[in-house]
Write a protein that holds these residues in place. Structure first.
Motif, mmCIF file in Angstrom:
data_model
loop_
_atom_site.group_PDB
_atom_site.id
_atom_site.type_symbol
_atom_site.label_atom_id
_atom_site.label_comp_id
_atom_site.label_asym_id
_atom_site.label_seq_id
_atom_site.Cartn_x
_atom_site.Cartn_y
_atom_site.Cartn_z
ATOM 1 N N LEU A 39 36.468 -10.329 0.624
ATOM 2 C CA LEU A 39 36.029 -11.710 0.863
ATOM 3 C C LEU A 39 34.863 -12.145 -0.030
ATOM 4 O O LEU A 39 34.947 -13.193 -0.675
ATOM 5 C CB LEU A 39 35.672 -11.905 2.341
ATOM 6 N N PRO A 40 33.751 -11.383 -0.110
ATOM 7 C CA PRO A 40 32.654 -11.828 -0.980
ATOM 8 C C PRO A 40 33.057 -11.926 -2.446
ATOM 9 O O PRO A 40 32.590 -12.820 -3.161
ATOM 10 C CB PRO A 40 31.585 -10.749 -0.778
ATOM 11 N N TRP A 67 40.277 -7.401 8.938
ATOM 12 C CA TRP A 67 38.824 -7.420 8.752
ATOM 13 C C TRP A 67 38.367 -6.297 7.818
ATOM 14 O O TRP A 67 37.402 -6.461 7.063
ATOM 15 C CB TRP A 67 38.120 -7.300 10.106
ATOM 16 N N HIS A 121 36.163 -7.789 4.992
ATOM 17 C CA HIS A 121 34.708 -7.830 5.142
ATOM 18 C C HIS A 121 34.020 -6.506 5.439
ATOM 19 O O HIS A 121 32.873 -6.303 5.037
ATOM 20 C CB HIS A 121 34.343 -8.824 6.253
ATOM 21 N N GLU A 122 34.658 -5.608 6.139
ATOM 22 C CA GLU A 122 33.960 -4.388 6.558
ATOM 23 C C GLU A 122 34.771 -3.170 6.131
ATOM 24 O O GLU A 122 35.823 -2.881 6.689
ATOM 25 C CB GLU A 122 33.763 -4.386 8.076
ATOM 26 N N HIS A 172 28.963 -15.364 4.041
ATOM 27 C CA HIS A 172 29.662 -14.186 4.563
ATOM 28 C C HIS A 172 28.725 -13.209 5.272
ATOM 29 O O HIS A 172 29.159 -12.440 6.124
ATOM 30 C CB HIS A 172 30.433 -13.467 3.448
ATOM 31 N N ASN A 173 27.425 -13.235 4.945
ATOM 32 C CA ASN A 173 26.500 -12.345 5.651
ATOM 33 C C ASN A 173 26.351 -12.706 7.123
ATOM 34 O O ASN A 173 25.994 -11.859 7.948
ATOM 35 C CB ASN A 173 25.124 -12.352 4.987
#
Length: 394
Positions: A210-211, A186, A190-191, A168-169
């Motif tokens: 997500l992570p 998103w 993720h953000e 994911h990074n």
């Protein structure tokens, strides 16, 4: 240790006492991170005038504040990982036939989302001015996703989890502006950012999911470490291998600024400064290096706790056996405490009340942990003796 006759679900004949000790070590670990969480939440109540960025601004934080905040980094990843692991244990009860965990995960995930938008959000501010989607949101969504994912082949669950955690990074350069197609999705995945900026109730995503989904899937994949067919010696060896592998990979990736963290590090003028730079990881959402450090080191603690049975571990086990009850209890205790402090002293740090030193944060946390231990212990006893279905959710 007493022996047990081998069965299809327990071919090695491992005793049920041994299995219970394994689960006890998980409760002890969970209890430890709950108490660390308490310290961090006390900090957010009475030391909030010294705000901490993510990653931390090393020019703005002293070492005592840095390492206090760093310690709190263990809470969410360890709890999410153990949630996935516990889901596997639920699906594979000792000396019983396997059962599906999908229904329980789905209902519990929805329950956590309900708590997040009601009791949890209100506990932070005593009002609803903005809705923050934080750790309960991340755990709830991850449980709902896991409820579907565990229908896949077991190894595929582990593979998808690993791809998310380790990959994911690489998605960091992808970004969307507010109003742009894909921004809302998103932001949730993720953000972090404002999901809804205008209207009667703005919504901010603090924990992109997500992570955390990937980490919970890896926790589920690690479940067989605590299965009936795994002897204590085998499990300890595997936990140590996982821990050493995670920390070794971290040293390489972080040491050479290869991958896994958006903020590179460099040597500072002092050893402490260099350590702070090296360990300055991103939590929202958690970077790969963040998870390698926290999950890797937690493996050694799980090894340590398995053979421990003393007053300290008994206290930790109590907090860890009723985590949701303690979570809600401590949030409202802090809400009431802060209201009392403001009524007595007013804002001594601008509009906020705050203490002057980090050690005072720790002192308040220790006192609160002692006060909250007794109601938590009472509820834990009720939980383990009750047959009511709702109790399982706490």
């Amino acid at each position: 240790m007493t022996t047990t006759r081998p069965t299809p679900s327990n071919p090695l004949g491992v005793s049920t006492d041994t299995i219970k000790r394994r689960i006890t070590s998980i409760d002890i670990m969970r209890g430890l991170v709950m108490l660390i969480m308490l310290v961090d939440h006390v900090r957010e109540r009475i030391y909030y005038h010294q705000q901490v960025a993510d990653p931390m601004d090393l020019d703005a934080v002293n070492p005592d504040l840095f390492f206090t905040r760093l310690l709190a980094h263990w809470c969410a990843p360890v709890f999410v990982f153990l949630t996935g692991l516990s889901a596997w244990l639920y699906a594979h009860p000792a000396n019983k036939q396997p059962r599906s965990a999908s229904g329980f995960l789905f209902k519990r995930g929805l329950f956590l989302l309900l708590l997040e938008v009601t009791l949890v959000n209100f506990s932070w501010f005593g009002s609803y001015n903005i809705l923050y989607l934080q750790v309960m949101w991340a755990i709830g969504i991850s449980m709902i996703v896991l409820a579907a994912a565990i229908k896949l082949p077991f190894k595929l669950v582990g593979l998808i989890g690993a791809l998310i955690v380790f990959g994911h990074n690489a998605l960091v350069p992808i970004s969307f502006s507010p109003g742009e197609a894909g921004y809302a999705l998103w932001t949730m995945l993720h953000e972090r950012g404002m999901l809804i900026a205008d209207g009667p109730l703005p919504i901010r995503v603090s924990y992109p999911v997500l992570p955390w989904i990937g980490l919970m899937m890896l926790g589920y994949f690690a479940g067989p470490l605590y299965g009936a067919t795994m002897t204590p010696a085998q499990r300890k060896r595997q936990l140590i291998v996982i821990g050493v592998s995670c920390l070794s990979l971290l040293l390489v990736l972080r040491g050479f600024n290869i991958y896994g963290e958006i903020l590179p590090w460099a040597m500072a003028d002092t050893l402490v400064g260099s350590m702070m730079a090296f360990l300055n990881f991103t939590k929202y959402g958690p970077s790969l290096d963040f998870m390698l450090l926290t999950i890797g080191s937690s493996m050694f603690l799980l090894v340590l706790f398995e053979d421990r049975d003393n007053k300290t571990t008994e206290v930790l086990k109590t907090f860890g056996s009723a985590p949701m009850f303690f979570y809600l209890l401590h949030l409202y205790a802090l809400l009431v405490l802060y209201a009392i402090l403001m009524a007595i002293f007013g804002g001594n740090q601008g509009d906020l009340f705050g203490v002057d030193y980090v050690w005072q944060v720790w002192l308040v946390a220790v006192i609160l942990s002692w006060l909250l231990y007794y109601p938590t212990k009472a509820f834990a006893r009720f939980k383990h003796s009750s047959q009511q279905a709702w109790v399982k959710y706490f």
